[in-house]
Scaffold this motif. Structure first.
Motif, PDB file in Angstrom:
ATOM      1  N   ASP A  81     -42.329 -19.308   1.016  1.00  0.00           N
ATOM      2  CA  ASP A  81     -42.412 -19.337  -0.447  1.00  0.00           C
ATOM      3  C   ASP A  81     -43.797 -19.818  -0.857  1.00  0.00           C
ATOM      4  O   ASP A  81     -44.565 -20.289  -0.027  1.00  0.00           O
ATOM      5  CB  ASP A  81     -41.414 -20.339  -1.037  1.00  0.00           C
ATOM      6  CG  ASP A  81     -39.971 -19.981  -0.739  1.00  0.00           C
ATOM      7  OD1 ASP A  81     -39.719 -18.862  -0.259  1.00  0.00           O
ATOM      8  OD2 ASP A  81     -39.116 -20.847  -0.989  1.00  0.00           O
TER       9      ASP A  81
ATOM     10  N   HIS B 230     -40.868 -14.200 -12.856  1.00  0.00           N
ATOM     11  CA  HIS B 230     -41.018 -14.163 -11.400  1.00  0.00           C
ATOM     12  C   HIS B 230     -42.479 -13.969 -10.974  1.00  0.00           C
ATOM     13  O   HIS B 230     -42.770 -13.936  -9.789  1.00  0.00           O
ATOM     14  CB  HIS B 230     -40.120 -13.077 -10.788  1.00  0.00           C
ATOM     15  CG  HIS B 230     -40.473 -11.707 -11.226  1.00  0.00           C
ATOM     16  ND1 HIS B 230     -39.986 -11.141 -12.388  1.00  0.00           N
ATOM     17  CD2 HIS B 230     -41.300 -10.783 -10.679  1.00  0.00           C
ATOM     18  CE1 HIS B 230     -40.488  -9.930 -12.525  1.00  0.00           C
ATOM     19  NE2 HIS B 230     -41.285  -9.682 -11.510  1.00  0.00           N
TER      20      HIS B 230
ATOM     21  N   GLN C 133     -37.680 -11.190  -3.671  1.00  0.00           N
ATOM     22  CA  GLN C 133     -37.421 -12.638  -3.691  1.00  0.00           C
ATOM     23  C   GLN C 133     -36.676 -13.093  -2.449  1.00  0.00           C
ATOM     24  O   GLN C 133     -36.868 -14.205  -1.970  1.00  0.00           O
ATOM     25  CB  GLN C 133     -36.618 -13.004  -4.947  1.00  0.00           C
ATOM     26  CG  GLN C 133     -37.442 -12.876  -6.226  1.00  0.00           C
ATOM     27  CD  GLN C 133     -36.591 -12.981  -7.469  1.00  0.00           C
ATOM     28  OE1 GLN C 133     -35.430 -12.568  -7.479  1.00  0.00           O
ATOM     29  NE2 GLN C 133     -37.161 -13.517  -8.539  1.00  0.00           N
TER      30      GLN C 133
ATOM     31  N   VAL D  31     -42.520 -14.278  -6.965  1.00  0.00           N
ATOM     32  CA  VAL D  31     -42.865 -13.179  -6.045  1.00  0.00           C
ATOM     33  C   VAL D  31     -44.373 -13.163  -5.793  1.00  0.00           C
ATOM     34  O   VAL D  31     -45.133 -12.561  -6.548  1.00  0.00           O
ATOM     35  CB  VAL D  31     -42.383 -11.830  -6.619  1.00  0.00           C
ATOM     36  CG1 VAL D  31     -42.775 -10.685  -5.684  1.00  0.00           C
ATOM     37  CG2 VAL D  31     -40.871 -11.843  -6.820  1.00  0.00           C
TER      38      VAL D  31
ATOM     39  N   ASN E  81     -38.412 -19.486  -4.008  1.00  0.00           N
ATOM     40  CA  ASN E  81     -38.425 -18.107  -3.510  1.00  0.00           C
ATOM     41  C   ASN E  81     -38.337 -17.090  -4.645  1.00  0.00           C
ATOM     42  O   ASN E  81     -38.488 -15.895  -4.426  1.00  0.00           O
ATOM     43  CB  ASN E  81     -37.279 -17.895  -2.510  1.00  0.00           C
ATOM     44  CG  ASN E  81     -35.931 -17.844  -3.201  1.00  0.00           C
ATOM     45  OD1 ASN E  81     -35.517 -18.825  -3.813  1.00  0.00           O
ATOM     46  ND2 ASN E  81     -35.284 -16.712  -3.138  1.00  0.00           N
ATOM     47  N   THR E  82     -38.077 -17.552  -5.875  1.00  0.00           N
ATOM     48  CA  THR E  82     -37.999 -16.597  -6.980  1.00  0.00           C
ATOM     49  C   THR E  82     -39.376 -16.171  -7.478  1.00  0.00           C
ATOM     50  O   THR E  82     -39.499 -15.197  -8.208  1.00  0.00           O
ATOM     51  CB  THR E  82     -37.177 -17.172  -8.148  1.00  0.00           C
ATOM     52  OG1 THR E  82     -37.739 -18.434  -8.502  1.00  0.00           O
ATOM     53  CG2 THR E  82     -35.720 -17.357  -7.761  1.00  0.00           C
TER      54      THR E  82
END
Ligand SMILES: Cc1cc2nc3c(=O)[nH]c(=O)nc-3n(C[C@H](O)[C@H](O)[C@H](O)COP(=O)(O)O)c2cc1C
Lengths: 436, 364
Positions: free
Chosen positions: A68, A399, A290, A19, A16-17
Motif C-alpha cells: 500500500d 481513491h 485496490q 490506488v 489499500n483503497t
C-alpha cells in the motif's frame, strides 16, 4: 424539512483503497498534494478536509507492509500549512489521546484555530497498542476501558485549557501598559491528569475548536454522545447507517443535548461515470486495483493469522481454520472484528454461496459504502441517505491522490446545489459556521 | 578562516524583543495571535535575502507581569503557516525537547521541510522550568546537565528518524506490486540514556535530508549541531563559543535598536527601558544602520563567528531599518550576498548535503 448535507474530504493516504498504480496518482507526501485537495474541497464549498493518522508504519508478518501507500506527514504541521492556502475550509486532524498530552494538543489545535481564523477540528482517537507505543518515550499501552477513560478526561482537560483565557483577559491596552490580566490559569486534578499552571493561548476564534470522534464500540459512541460535535463512522450503507444514526442520536438526551448537536458523517467512496453503467464498470476495475493479489492474501492472513502465501488468489478459500493462538500477523490497521473464527466462518459461507475466489471474496467482504453512478445518480443517492437519516453527511474518500475529488466537485456538487441541499456560499468564516 | 559573507538570521517574535515593544509598535496586540503578523516580517526578511527567521517557543507563558506580552502561538505551526506563502527564507522554530515526544519532533520538522520545499530548521531547547513540568505532571523539571544531555539525545534520534527512509525508498513498482522498497527503510532501534524509539519514521526523509539543526551555545553541555547560536554578551565570550564548535556554523545573537542618528537610537532605547526596564540578550547594539553594517563584519572577523542572529527591538521598525539600510550597506561592502544563490536553507548556510547514516548506497 429538507436537511442540508455536510461534506468533508478525506486525504487519500496510507491504505489499500488509495490506488497508487494509477498513472494519475501523485505524491501522498508532497505539500502540493495537500494543497491541491484542499483547494478543490474549498472550490466545492465542502465543510472540511480530514486527515487520518497512524504513528507507526504498518507491518505484516513481521515486515513493513510494502503493497500500500506508505508514509505521511505530521498532522498538525500540514493543517497549519494548509491554513495559508485556504480561507473557509475546515481543517480536521486526527490526534491520538494516547500518545500526546493535553497541554500540547490543546495548544496545537488552538494554534491552528488562531492561524486559520477559526477553522480547526480535532478527531480524538484512542490508540490502544504497545506496538505503536514503541515509537514513544512514554510507551503507552492502555487497556480498553482505560483508553476511553483517558480520552474523556483528556478532552475535558483540553477544553478547560481552551476556556482558560476568560473574555477580556487579553486587554492590549497600550496606553496603560496592560497586555493581559491573569491569563490562562488552570488547575486540573483527576485520575488521568494532575496538572496546573497557565495556558499560552487566548480564546480562539471558534472558542472551542470542533471535536470529532472516530470509534465504534459502545464506549466510543457514549463518549461521542457526551462530548463530540461530529462522529466519523464506518456505517455508510442505508440500513446500517440508519441504525447507527438512531443509536447515537438516542444517546444524546442523557447528556442534555439535542440531536442536531452531533453530526454523523460516515466515510464514503464514490465512482462517477457518464452513465450509471459506465460508473459501475469503473468501480469494478477500481476494486480490482485496490485488492491486488498480494493485498487479498494479506487480508486473509490477517483473519487467519497463518501464512497463506501458497494459496492461489483465484482459487477457493483455504480449508484450514484460523490459528486461535497466534499473535496478530498484521499491525497498524484498525481491527473491528474481535472473533477471527466467526469471521472466517462468515467469509467461507459467503464464498461458497456466491462461488467466490479468494480475491473476489476479499473484494466483496472489505467493500465500504460507495456511491457509484452518473453525477445525477450519485447526488440523488447522497441526498436520499441524508434525508432518510442514514447520515448527516459524508466524509468523501477518493481513491486517487490528489486529484480524486476534482470530478466530484465539478460534477456532483452542482447537482446537490440545484437540489437546494448543499451550500453555494460559505455561511461564515469559521468551521462552526458551516456545521451548525 | 572567516568567510567574507556573513550569515544572517532574524527573530520575529511578538512585537519585537524588547518587552515594551508592543506598546510602541504599530502592530495591534491581538495581531500577535494571527499568521499575517509573522508572514509580513518573514516577507521583509526574504526580500532582504536573509538566511532565516526564528520564532521562540516554550510550553509555558513568558514570565513577567501585566506590562509584557504573555501568550504565544506554537512556533513550529506558525512557521508552517508561513511556509507555503514564502519561497526562499529559512524557517527555524524553537522546539522544546523535554516534554515533547522526539517522534513528533522528527515528523513535524520534516513536514515543515516539505511544506517549505527544503527551508526548515529546528532550534532544539530543553524545557527546564517548574511551570512547564506542572503543565505535564509526568516528571519534575530536570537539572541542567540532564536536560542538555537529553536534548542532545533527542536531536540524535530525530536525525536517525529522518534518515530511517533512504531518499529513493518509494519505488511505486506496479510490476511487483511494491510501493516502497522496504530494504531502504530502517528501524532506528534507538536506546538512549533517557528513552527508546523503534522507528522507522512515518514520514519519508525530508527534502533537505536533514533540516538544519540548531542549539544554543551558551550551555556547557550543548552538542554540536549544524548551527550554534551563542547568546554571549561580550566579544571574548563569543570568540570562546565559536572556538568550542569548530564543526558548526556559529552565529552570535545581537539585539538591535536602530535609528537615523546615534542619538535618536539611544533615545529610543531609553524610552523603551523607561516603559519596561530590560537587559537584552547577546551582544547589544544601539546606533545607526551604517554603524551596525560596519560593526558586524568586524565582530565576525574578531571572533570567528559565521554570522549573526539579530533580534530587532521593535517590529517592524528595527526590521525595516535592518532590511532597508543595514543589508544594502553590508552588500556594498561585500559582506553579504546580493541575492539567494540556492533554494534550501542548507544551501543558504553553505552546509553540505546531509549524508544518510543508514543508506547502503553512498550519497543516498
Ligand atoms: C471511521 C474510523 C476512523 C478511524 N481513524 C483512525 C485514525 O485515523 N487513527 C487512529 O489511530 N485510529 C483511528 N480509528 C480508531 C479508533 O480511534 C479506535 O481506536 C478504534 O475504533 C477502536 O475503538 P472502538 O472499540 O471504540 O471502535 C478510527 C476508527 C474509525 C471507526
Amino acid at each position: 424539512m429538507t436537511k442540508q448535507i455536510k461534506l468533508a474530504a478525506y486525504f487519500p493516504g496510507v491504505n489499500n483503497t488509495t490506488v497508487w498504480s494509477d498513472p494519475a496518482s501523485g505524491s501522498q507526501i508532497d505539500f502540493a498534494s495537500f494543497e491541491h485537495l484542499a483547494r478543490t474541497a474549498e472550490r466545492g464549498k465542502l465543510d472540511f478536509l480530514f486527515l487520518a493518522e497512524g504513528l507507526r508504519l504498518r507491518e505484516h508478518a513481521g515486515k513493513i507492509l510494502d503493497t500500500d501507500v506508505v508514509g505521511r506527514p505530521n498532522t498538525t504541521a500540514v493543517l497549519a500549512a494548509l491554513s495559508a492556502v485556504t480561507t473557509h475550509l475546515g481543517l480536521a486532524g486526527t490526534l491520538s489521546s494516547t500518545f500526546n498530552e493535553p497541554y500540547e494538543v490543546a495548544r496545537q489545535v488552538a494554534s491552528i484555530d488562531h492561524l486559520s481564523g477559526g477553522r480547526a477540528a480535532w478527531n480524538v482517537v484512542t490508540s490502544p497498542d504497545a506496538w505503536t507505543g514503541q515509537n514513544f518515550r512514554r510507551g503507552g499501552f492502555l487497556e480498553r476501558e482505560d483508553r476511553y477513560a483517558r480520552a474523556e478526561e483528556f478532552l475535558a482537560t483540553v477544553r478547560e485549557l481552551w476556556d482558560s483565557w476568560q473574555p477580556g483577559t487579553l486587554l492590549g491596552d497600550k496606553e496603560n501598559g496592560v497586555f493581559a490580566r491573569d491569563p490562562g490559569k488552570f488547575v486540573h486534578s483527576g485520575p488521568q491528569f494532575d496538572i496546573h499552571g497557565e495556558f499560552t493561548l487566548p480564546r480562539t476564534p471558534q472558542g472551542q475548536p470542533v471535536v470529532i470522534q472516530a470509534g465504534d464500540s459502545g464506549e466510543g459512541r457514549e463518549f461521542a454522545a457526551k462530548a463530540a460535535d461530529v462522529i466519523f463512522s464506518r456505517h455508510g450503507t442505508l440500513e446500517d447507517g440508519q441504525a447507527f444514526f438512531h443509536d447515537v442520536k438516542r444517546r444524546l438526551s442523557a447528556y442534555g443535548r439535542e440531536p442536531g448537536e452531533l453530526l454523523i458523517m460516515p466515510a464514503a467512496a464514490f465512482v462517477l461515470g457518464d452513465t450509471d453503467a459506465e460508473a459501475a464498470e469503473r468501480a469494478r476495475e477500481i476494486r480490482y486495483q485496490q485488492v491486488r493479489p498480494a493485498t487479498a492474501i494479506q487480508f486473509l492472513e490477517q483473519v487467519w493469522s497463518r501464512d497463506l502465501s501458497a494459496y492461489d488468489v483465484d482459487g477457493p478459500l483455504p480449508d484450514i481454520d484460523p490459528d486461535p493462538d497466534a499473535a496478530p500477523l498484521t499491525w497498524g490497521r484498525v481491527r473491528h472484528e474481535k472473533d477471527p473464527a466467526a469471521l472466517a466462518a462468515k467469509w467461507r459461507a459467503l464464498a461458497e454461496e456466491k462461488k467466490l475466489s479468494i480475491r473476489e471474496l476479499v473484494i466483496e467482504a472489505t467493500a465500504r459504502q460507495q456511491f457509484v453512478g452518473s453525477p445525477a445518480t450519485v447526488a440523488g443517492a447522497i441526498d436520499e441517505y441524508v434525508q432518510s437519516d442514514a447520515a448527516d453527511g459524508f466524509v468523501l474518500a477518493p481513491h486517487l491522490t490528489p486529484g480524486g475529488l476534482d470530478e466530484f466537485v465539478e460534477k456532483v456538487v452542482p447537482h446537490l446545489q440545484e437540489r437546494g441541499v448543499f451550500r453555494t456560499e460559505y455561511a461564515g468564516p469559521t468551521l462552526r459556521d458551516q456545521l451548525f | 578562516m572567516v568567510s567574507a559573507e556573513l550569515h544572517l538570521g532574524v527573530a520575529i517574535d511578538g512585537a519585537g524583543y524588547h518587552p515594551a515593544a508592543w506598546r510602541v509598535s504599530a502592530a495591534e496586540p491581538a495581531a500577535l495571535f494571527t499568521s499575517g503578523h509573522y508572514l509580513q516580517y518573514a516577507k521583509l526578511a526574504e526580500a532582504a535575502s536573509l538566511d532565516f527567521v526564528t520564532l521562540d517557543d516554550s510550553l509555558a507563558l513568558q514570565s513577567g507581569g501585566e506590562e509584557v506580552v504573555r501568550g504565544r502561538l506554537d512556533a513550529l505551526l506558525t512557521l508552517s503557516a508561513i511556509a507555503p506563502v514564502t519561497s526562499r527564507i529559512g524557517l527555524v522554530p524553537t522546539v522544546t525537547t523535554t516534554h515533547t515526544e522526539p517522534f513528533h519532533v522528527s515528523t513535524s520538522v520534516a513536514t515543515l521541510d516539505y511544506a517549505s520545499r527544503g527551508r526548515a530548521g529546528v532550534l532544539a531547547v530543553p524545557s527546564r522550568t517548574d511551570a512547564e513540568a506542572a503543565h505535564f505532571g509526568r516528571r519534575p523539571a530536570p537539572a541542567e546537565a540532564a536536560a542538555e544531555a537529553e536534548n542532545a539525545e533527542v536531536l540524535d534520534v530525530v536525525t536517525r528518524l529522518w534518515d530511517s527512509w533512504e531518499d529513493d525508498a518509494i519505488v511505486r513498482d506496479a510490476a511487483t506490486g511494491r510501493f516502497i522498497d522496504r530494504d531502504k527503510l530502517h528501524y532506528v532501534d534507538f536506546e538512549g540514556g533517557f528513552f527508546s524509539v523503534k522507528g522507522p519514521s512515518i514520514t519519508p526523509r525530508p527534502p533537505q535530508g536533514h533540516p538544519v539543526t540548531a542549539v544554543y551555545g551558551d550551555s556547557p553541555h550543548a552538542v554540536a549541531a549544524d548551527l550554534v547560536v551563542t547568546r554571549a554578551d561580550h566579544l571574548d565570550a563569543v570568540r570562546a563559543a565559536a572556538a568550542r564548535f569548530p564543526g558548526a556554523k556559529v552565529l552570535a545573537t545581537v539585539s538591535i535598536v536602530l535609528a537615523e542618528t546615534a542619538q535618536t537610537a539611544r533615545d529610543r532605547r531609553r524610552e523603551l527601558d523607561a516603559l519596561t526596564p530590560f537587559e537584552p540578550v547577546g551582544l547589544s547594539f544601539v546606533g545607526t544602520p551604517a554603524q551596525l553594517a560596519a560593526e558586524l563584519p568586524r565582530w565576525a572577523a574578531e571572533t570567528g563567528v559565521a554570522g549573526f542572529h539579530l533580534r530587532p527591538a521593535v517590529l517592524p521598525d528595527d526590521l525595516d531599518l535592518l532590511a532597508g539600510e543595514v543589508v544594502p550597506a553590508l552588500r556594498a561592502a561585500g559582506a553579504f550576498r546580493s541575492a539567494y544563490r540556492g533554494e534550501t536553507l542548507r544551501e543558504h548556510l553553505g552546509l553540505g548535503r546531509a549524508v544518510n547514516q543508514y543508506a547502503v548506497t553512498p550519497g543516498a
